[in-house]
Scaffold this active site. Structure first.
Site, PDB file in Angstrom:
ATOM      1  N   ASP A 186      -6.519   0.662   0.499  1.00 50.73           N
ATOM      2  CA  ASP A 186      -6.678   1.042   1.900  1.00 50.73           C
ATOM      3  C   ASP A 186      -8.094   0.669   2.339  1.00 50.73           C
ATOM      4  OD1 ASP A 186      -8.389   2.904   0.825  1.00 50.73           O
ATOM      5  OD2 ASP A 186      -7.569   4.610   1.929  1.00 50.73           O
TER       6      ASP A 186
ATOM      7  N   LYS B 188       0.841  -1.195   0.000  1.00 54.02           N
ATOM      8  CA  LYS B 188       0.000   0.000   0.000  1.00 54.02           C
ATOM      9  C   LYS B 188       0.883   1.255   0.000  1.00 54.02           C
ATOM     10  CE  LYS B 188      -1.948   2.406   3.253  1.00 54.02           C
ATOM     11  NZ  LYS B 188      -2.659   2.874   4.439  1.00 54.02           N
TER      12      LYS B 188
END
Ligand code: SF4
Length: 259
Positions: A187, A168
């Site tokens: 996310d 991420k």
């Protein structure tokens, strides 16, 4: 034993949802014959990933959020890396409040690498998980100095060697700081929205990212991540999505819909 009231209640909406899903797919012309490859992906990932439906979602996101971008304030790739580490389990607003003074005191990897850990812990304490984040920030800064000449590397493989950095963070930094489409940022908002929009059936970020990378054109990966995060913060919020204000409503058949 007779079926419970709640079981009866659930069975009807599910059928309605299926009907609604079919009519919405038909409404955007997704019942047309598909190319073999697209059909294979749609079959593997889900009916919601029909290329025409995905294209409609992307168009509507472009209309709603033409200028979506990362909301973490930063002046360079290194600051974005640190801010993204700090943003785990924390809002961007809170991170921006903390980093406003933090980056004046620690302007580069050297400053973070040789920081006093106890002091740094207290400075980033408002972002939560401050002990682990201190270790990650100091470790990543040292690794940058030792292995990359103090510069943030520009490949996912290299960036993943930094302590505390997962895909991420890698995707945020590579996409926003360098414009490199290495994947899709997954996310909490992207997890929720990609499931509500039927772009994936998975719950695990890695698998969700793989699904999104298969159905979203690569040139849209960076912007799509930003747009989905913006939509998740402003309209398709977790507890009670504001479906009446959502321009995706006509092609969304999520069970969480509030209209
Ligand atoms: S219609 Fe509702 S659930 Fe669907 S994307 Fe929009 S806000 Fe989210």
């Amino acid at each position: 034993m007779p079926p419970t009231q709640s079981k009866k209640k659930r069975s009807v909406p599910r059928k309605k949802r299926e009907d609604s899903k079919q009519s919405k797919l038909a409404a955007i012309g997704t019942t047309a014959k598909k190319p073999a490859k697209a059909a294979k992906v749609a079959k593997a990932v889900g009916a919601g990933t029909d290329p025409k439906r995905v294209a409609a979602i992307l168009t509507k996101l472009d209309e709603a959020y033409p200028a979506a971008t990362c909301e973490l304030k930063h002046e360079n790739a290194f600051q974005l890396l640190i801010s993204t580490i700090l943003s785990a389990q924390c809002t961007d607003v809170r991170v921006n409040q903390v980093t406003e003074s933090l980056y004046k005191k620690y302007p580069n990897p050297q400053a973070f690498a040789y920081a006093n850990p106890s002091e740094l812990e207290q400075e980033i304490r408002p972002t939560g998980f401050f002990r682990n984040k201190t270790k990650s920030i100091m470790g990543a800064s040292k690794a940058l100095l030792e292995n990359f000449g103090g510069q943030v590397p520009k490949t996912m493989d290299e960036i993943l060697t930094l302590p505390g950095v997962a895909r991420k963070t890698g995707n945020v930094v590579l996409g926003t700081a360098f414009g490199i489409a290495s994947g899709v940022v997954v996310d909490t908002h992207v997890i929720r929205l990609s499931r509500r929009l039927d772009l994936t059936k998975h719950e695990e970020p890695k698998k969700i990212e793989q699904d999104l990378m298969r159905v979203i054109p690569k040139e849209k990966w960076i912007q799509f991540s930003h747009q989905l995060i913006w939509h998740g913060r402003r309209v398709c919020i977790a507890r009670k999505p504001r479906c009446l204000d959502c321009n995706l409503e006509s092609i969304c058949y999520s069970k969480d819909k509030t209209v």
